[in-house]
Design an enzyme around this catalytic site. Sequence first.
Site, PDB file in Angstrom:
ATOM      1  N   TYR A 197      -1.344  -0.375  -2.880  1.00  0.00           N
ATOM      2  CA  TYR A 197      -2.145  -1.397  -2.200  1.00  0.00           C
ATOM      3  C   TYR A 197      -1.529  -2.757  -2.464  1.00  0.00           C
ATOM      4  O   TYR A 197      -0.821  -2.974  -3.444  1.00  0.00           O
ATOM      5  CB  TYR A 197      -3.605  -1.381  -2.684  1.00  0.00           C
ATOM      6  CG  TYR A 197      -3.753  -1.836  -4.122  1.00  0.00           C
ATOM      7  CD1 TYR A 197      -4.059  -3.162  -4.439  1.00  0.00           C
ATOM      8  CD2 TYR A 197      -3.562  -0.940  -5.174  1.00  0.00           C
ATOM      9  CE1 TYR A 197      -4.176  -3.579  -5.762  1.00  0.00           C
ATOM     10  CE2 TYR A 197      -3.676  -1.346  -6.488  1.00  0.00           C
ATOM     11  CZ  TYR A 197      -3.988  -2.656  -6.775  1.00  0.00           C
ATOM     12  OH  TYR A 197      -4.092  -3.075  -8.082  1.00  0.00           O
ATOM     13  N   TYR A 225       4.086  -2.016 -10.575  1.00  0.00           N
ATOM     14  CA  TYR A 225       3.282  -3.232 -10.354  1.00  0.00           C
ATOM     15  C   TYR A 225       4.183  -4.378  -9.929  1.00  0.00           C
ATOM     16  O   TYR A 225       5.288  -4.549 -10.470  1.00  0.00           O
ATOM     17  CB  TYR A 225       2.558  -3.597 -11.653  1.00  0.00           C
ATOM     18  CG  TYR A 225       1.491  -4.652 -11.506  1.00  0.00           C
ATOM     19  CD1 TYR A 225       0.205  -4.311 -11.093  1.00  0.00           C
ATOM     20  CD2 TYR A 225       1.756  -5.991 -11.785  1.00  0.00           C
ATOM     21  CE1 TYR A 225      -0.782  -5.276 -10.968  1.00  0.00           C
ATOM     22  CE2 TYR A 225       0.779  -6.956 -11.661  1.00  0.00           C
ATOM     23  CZ  TYR A 225      -0.490  -6.590 -11.243  1.00  0.00           C
ATOM     24  OH  TYR A 225      -1.455  -7.540 -11.106  1.00  0.00           O
ATOM     25  N   PHE A 290      -3.046 -11.851  -6.312  1.00  0.00           N
ATOM     26  CA  PHE A 290      -1.916 -11.198  -5.656  1.00  0.00           C
ATOM     27  C   PHE A 290      -1.461 -10.088  -6.579  1.00  0.00           C
ATOM     28  O   PHE A 290      -1.099 -10.329  -7.731  1.00  0.00           O
ATOM     29  CB  PHE A 290      -0.747 -12.168  -5.430  1.00  0.00           C
ATOM     30  CG  PHE A 290       0.508 -11.487  -4.901  1.00  0.00           C
ATOM     31  CD1 PHE A 290       0.867 -11.619  -3.568  1.00  0.00           C
ATOM     32  CD2 PHE A 290       1.306 -10.709  -5.726  1.00  0.00           C
ATOM     33  CE1 PHE A 290       2.004 -10.985  -3.072  1.00  0.00           C
ATOM     34  CE2 PHE A 290       2.444 -10.077  -5.251  1.00  0.00           C
ATOM     35  CZ  PHE A 290       2.798 -10.204  -3.912  1.00  0.00           C
ATOM     36  N   GLU A 291      -1.491  -8.867  -6.078  1.00  0.00           N
ATOM     37  CA  GLU A 291      -0.849  -7.772  -6.798  1.00  0.00           C
ATOM     38  C   GLU A 291      -0.514  -6.664  -5.814  1.00  0.00           C
ATOM     39  O   GLU A 291      -1.259  -6.403  -4.869  1.00  0.00           O
ATOM     40  CB  GLU A 291      -1.699  -7.240  -7.955  1.00  0.00           C
ATOM     41  CG  GLU A 291      -3.059  -6.698  -7.589  1.00  0.00           C
ATOM     42  CD  GLU A 291      -3.867  -6.238  -8.816  1.00  0.00           C
ATOM     43  OE1 GLU A 291      -3.406  -6.420  -9.955  1.00  0.00           O
ATOM     44  OE2 GLU A 291      -4.957  -5.687  -8.607  1.00  0.00           O
ATOM     45  N   ILE A 292       0.645  -6.067  -6.014  1.00  0.00           N
ATOM     46  CA  ILE A 292       1.067  -4.895  -5.258  1.00  0.00           C
ATOM     47  C   ILE A 292       1.268  -3.806  -6.292  1.00  0.00           C
ATOM     48  O   ILE A 292       2.068  -3.974  -7.222  1.00  0.00           O
ATOM     49  CB  ILE A 292       2.370  -5.161  -4.473  1.00  0.00           C
ATOM     50  CG1 ILE A 292       2.170  -6.319  -3.496  1.00  0.00           C
ATOM     51  CG2 ILE A 292       2.811  -3.904  -3.732  1.00  0.00           C
ATOM     52  CD1 ILE A 292       3.438  -6.749  -2.771  1.00  0.00           C
TER      53      ILE A 292
END
Length: 393
Positions: A197, A225, A290-292
């Site tokens: 996500y 991450y 903000f994180e993927i």
Amino acid sequence: MAIARPVRALGLAALMMWIFFLYTILKPTPGLVGPDKYKTFERDPQLDPLEEPEGKLWRATEDYAPDAKNPARINATLLALVRNEELEGMLQSMGDLERTWNSKFNYPWTFFNDVPFSEEFKKRTRAATKAECRYEVIPKEHWEVPSWINDDLYKESVKILKENDIQYADMLSYHQMCRWNSGLFYKHPAMENMQFYWRVEPKVHFFCDVDYDVFRYMQDRNKTYGFTVTIYDAPKSIPTLWPETEKFIAQHPEYLHPNNAQLWLTDKTRRPEHWEQANGYSTCHFWTNFEIADMSFWRSKVYEDYFNHLDRAGGFFYERWGDAPVHSIALGLFEDKSKIHWFRDIGYQHIPFFNCPNSPKCHGCTKGKFYDGEPFLQKEDCRPNWFKYAHMD
């Protein structure tokens, strides 16, 4: 009566020695006061010319069209926890991210709310993208205050937090949000088949054209991450988070990864007052607006056990433990630090902080900018510590 010259000389010498002694104790340590205290790298790498990552990158093709029969997209989504009244801010964020990236790859948007979304919200967000939009309600059992939280103790704790000027301390929904973002969002049925996500908040900006599939990048490089900004947290919002973490580590020493980033989490040289007030934690964290990320890490037994330990301790409500320090501590202790990636090429702003690469693909932000405002915000930048104790990837 005049004082003899030798006595005067001796007194003057004693005075000078006393002044020198006080100066030795109280003098500013070079490099540890003023703005220079926080300039712990010779050159901010954000100022260096930017190139795309090396190796194979997945580019936009017909296989990324919204209606592609055999899409190149992997199981990933853009994720937003957002209220109906935050529609305009969400449209701002969507517009930027669609323009710079998602219009090429058409990954679905998944919107979460603790109440049903309005028809206006659905209509206008659908109009902002060619990709699929999904609207989900958070189950009550994931949002409500857990049964083991004492309401009287919660109210008293809020008073203490407010006395310490902790932002959002008296907003129950904020505490609920932090808990949900920490350990419950990935358990929603809508996320069951998703692996990755990209979290998107209302009222954020994306400045740089990114021409490759970042989810494929994460998968192909075996990254867990991705972040853009790392800063210090308010130590008085998390005074028992690190002590509780130490209790957990004592119970499960086998969970510590041999290539961890614990030194990043426990550094006390740059912000010693934070380390003291947070009882051994530097308060450095990835800014999770903000994180993927790969949800396989959150779904692991290691993280589940850690989150459940923290959840039972009650700090999401008795203090103001945020998902940012919780995620960051878990990653810093229990994951291989080489699997954590700084997305230097994704231009991002959530006021007052920036990730603004030095690239012709970036428009609307000042190249090499990290913060918006007075220079004192430089001290909030924890990237130097990440580069020092972890790596530049």
